[in-house]
Design a protein around this motif. Sequence first.
Motif, PDB file in Angstrom:
ATOM      1  N   GLY A   1      23.292 108.969  22.231  1.00  0.00           N
ATOM      2  CA  GLY A   1      22.410 110.088  22.554  1.00  0.00           C
ATOM      3  C   GLY A   1      21.505 110.624  21.508  1.00  0.00           C
ATOM      4  O   GLY A   1      20.648 111.540  21.743  1.00  0.00           O
ATOM      5  N   THR A   2      21.354 110.106  20.382  1.00  0.00           N
ATOM      6  CA  THR A   2      20.439 110.604  19.263  1.00  0.00           C
ATOM      7  C   THR A   2      19.116 110.005  19.533  1.00  0.00           C
ATOM      8  O   THR A   2      18.863 108.886  19.897  1.00  0.00           O
ATOM      9  CB  THR A   2      20.990 109.950  17.972  1.00  0.00           C
ATOM     10  N   PRO A   3      17.929 110.795  19.323  1.00  0.00           N
ATOM     11  CA  PRO A   3      16.723 110.188  19.372  1.00  0.00           C
ATOM     12  C   PRO A   3      16.131 109.094  18.809  1.00  0.00           C
ATOM     13  O   PRO A   3      16.872 108.954  17.592  1.00  0.00           O
ATOM     14  CB  PRO A   3      15.961 111.409  19.131  1.00  0.00           C
ATOM     15  N   ALA A   4      15.554 108.028  19.117  1.00  0.00           N
ATOM     16  CA  ALA A   4      15.516 106.852  18.524  1.00  0.00           C
ATOM     17  C   ALA A   4      14.891 106.791  17.232  1.00  0.00           C
ATOM     18  O   ALA A   4      15.028 106.095  16.350  1.00  0.00           O
ATOM     19  CB  ALA A   4      14.530 105.826  19.554  1.00  0.00           C
ATOM     20  N   ASP A   5      14.180 107.903  16.882  1.00  0.00           N
ATOM     21  CA  ASP A   5      13.434 108.000  15.446  1.00  0.00           C
ATOM     22  C   ASP A   5      14.237 108.687  14.663  1.00  0.00           C
ATOM     23  O   ASP A   5      13.790 108.787  13.567  1.00  0.00           O
ATOM     24  CB  ASP A   5      11.956 108.879  15.801  1.00  0.00           C
ATOM     25  N   LEU A   6      15.667 109.028  14.757  1.00  0.00           N
ATOM     26  CA  LEU A   6      16.485 109.639  13.912  1.00  0.00           C
ATOM     27  C   LEU A   6      17.343 108.463  13.290  1.00  0.00           C
ATOM     28  O   LEU A   6      18.000 107.742  13.999  1.00  0.00           O
ATOM     29  CB  LEU A   6      17.015 110.894  14.292  1.00  0.00           C
ATOM     30  N   ARG A   7      17.433 108.534  11.843  1.00  0.00           N
ATOM     31  CA  ARG A   7      18.484 107.461  11.289  1.00  0.00           C
ATOM     32  C   ARG A   7      19.417 108.568  10.371  1.00  0.00           C
ATOM     33  O   ARG A   7      19.125 109.196   9.876  1.00  0.00           O
ATOM     34  CB  ARG A   7      17.700 106.685  10.365  1.00  0.00           C
ATOM     35  N   LEU A   8      20.616 108.527  10.882  1.00  0.00           N
ATOM     36  CA  LEU A   8      21.924 109.366  10.138  1.00  0.00           C
ATOM     37  C   LEU A   8      22.860 108.488   9.467  1.00  0.00           C
ATOM     38  O   LEU A   8      22.925 107.331   9.714  1.00  0.00           O
ATOM     39  CB  LEU A   8      22.417 109.950  11.280  1.00  0.00           C
ATOM     40  N   PRO A   9      23.283 109.300   8.200  1.00  0.00           N
ATOM     41  CA  PRO A   9      24.400 108.680   7.753  1.00  0.00           C
ATOM     42  C   PRO A   9      25.732 108.470   8.590  1.00  0.00           C
ATOM     43  O   PRO A   9      26.025 109.240   9.385  1.00  0.00           O
ATOM     44  CB  PRO A   9      24.664 109.330   6.499  1.00  0.00           C
ATOM     45  N   PRO A  10      26.712 107.489   7.962  1.00  0.00           N
ATOM     46  CA  PRO A  10      27.787 107.541   8.713  1.00  0.00           C
ATOM     47  C   PRO A  10      28.703 108.733   8.979  1.00  0.00           C
ATOM     48  O   PRO A  10      28.670 109.329   7.962  1.00  0.00           O
ATOM     49  CB  PRO A  10      28.585 106.475   7.819  1.00  0.00           C
ATOM     50  N   GLY A  11      29.065 109.163   9.917  1.00  0.00           N
ATOM     51  CA  GLY A  11      29.972 110.344  10.239  1.00  0.00           C
ATOM     52  C   GLY A  11      29.184 111.387  10.797  1.00  0.00           C
ATOM     53  O   GLY A  11      29.638 112.300  11.202  1.00  0.00           O
ATOM     54  N   PHE A  12      27.725 111.086  10.831  1.00  0.00           N
ATOM     55  CA  PHE A  12      26.820 112.260  11.509  1.00  0.00           C
ATOM     56  C   PHE A  12      26.456 111.854  12.868  1.00  0.00           C
ATOM     57  O   PHE A  12      26.326 110.755  13.255  1.00  0.00           O
ATOM     58  CB  PHE A  12      25.798 112.264  10.431  1.00  0.00           C
ATOM     59  N   SER A  13      26.215 112.996  13.690  1.00  0.00           N
ATOM     60  CA  SER A  13      25.564 112.289  14.804  1.00  0.00           C
ATOM     61  C   SER A  13      24.559 113.768  15.238  1.00  0.00           C
ATOM     62  O   SER A  13      24.596 114.537  14.428  1.00  0.00           O
ATOM     63  CB  SER A  13      26.844 112.638  16.059  1.00  0.00           C
TER      64      SER A  13
END
Length: 233
Positions: free
Chosen positions: A31-43
């Motif tokens: 469900g995260t917008p495609a242009d976001l990159r997040l570290p492990p454990g984050f949403s």
Amino acid sequence: RIRAALLGATGALLVTGCGSGGDLGESDTAGTPADLRLPPGFSAQVVVEGTGESRVLYVRSDGDIVVSLAGLDDAPHILGLRDKDGDHVIDTVERFHHITTPESQRAPQVHIEYSGNHLYAVDNERLVRMRLPPGRLTPDGDIEVIATIPYQRSHRGRTLSIDDEGWVYVNIGAPSNVCQAVSRTKGSPGLDPCPQLEQHAGIWRGRSDVPDQSREDGELWAGGIRNAIAQTW
């Protein structure tokens, strides 16, 4: 105690997380917008859309969110947002603080700060405060003008902070880059002394609870600052 900060708000995203940090890598981003990159454990998830260009986001202790907007010529410039059922999706949007921009000016960039059950907002030409106690998404009563500010087109975005003793600090950016005799003109010399420093290019301090102040009523607290994009106490 005032620290410059790189702050931004999209008005559309709320990011939460837990666990240890580290390099960006694969993570559960359903469900995260495609242009976001997040570290492990984050949403991340979209909490509200269609707000327009946002400038500052403030999350109150009661969970309500206040967002200021930019780039609007004739419209409400502040949003009050509420998630009623705890699903991290905004259910209620209230718009207030309507600003009409004169044709000779650029659209305002509104900054906000919350202190003592009051929301402070500063735009191109004035600093105002509104009573906004917990539980309310729109002001209770009339808007009070705290101070007027000299307008200029180049760095019109004001920023503000409030200390523990009730002083408010307002940035007034420079109307140029280096105080040239002919602004933004190659070969034009810088003026020394620079007359722009008398009313611009600094942070002025005044009382946060005294209405109808002018810049002359305030104290130049820090000078020679081209433009403080953000500040916090």
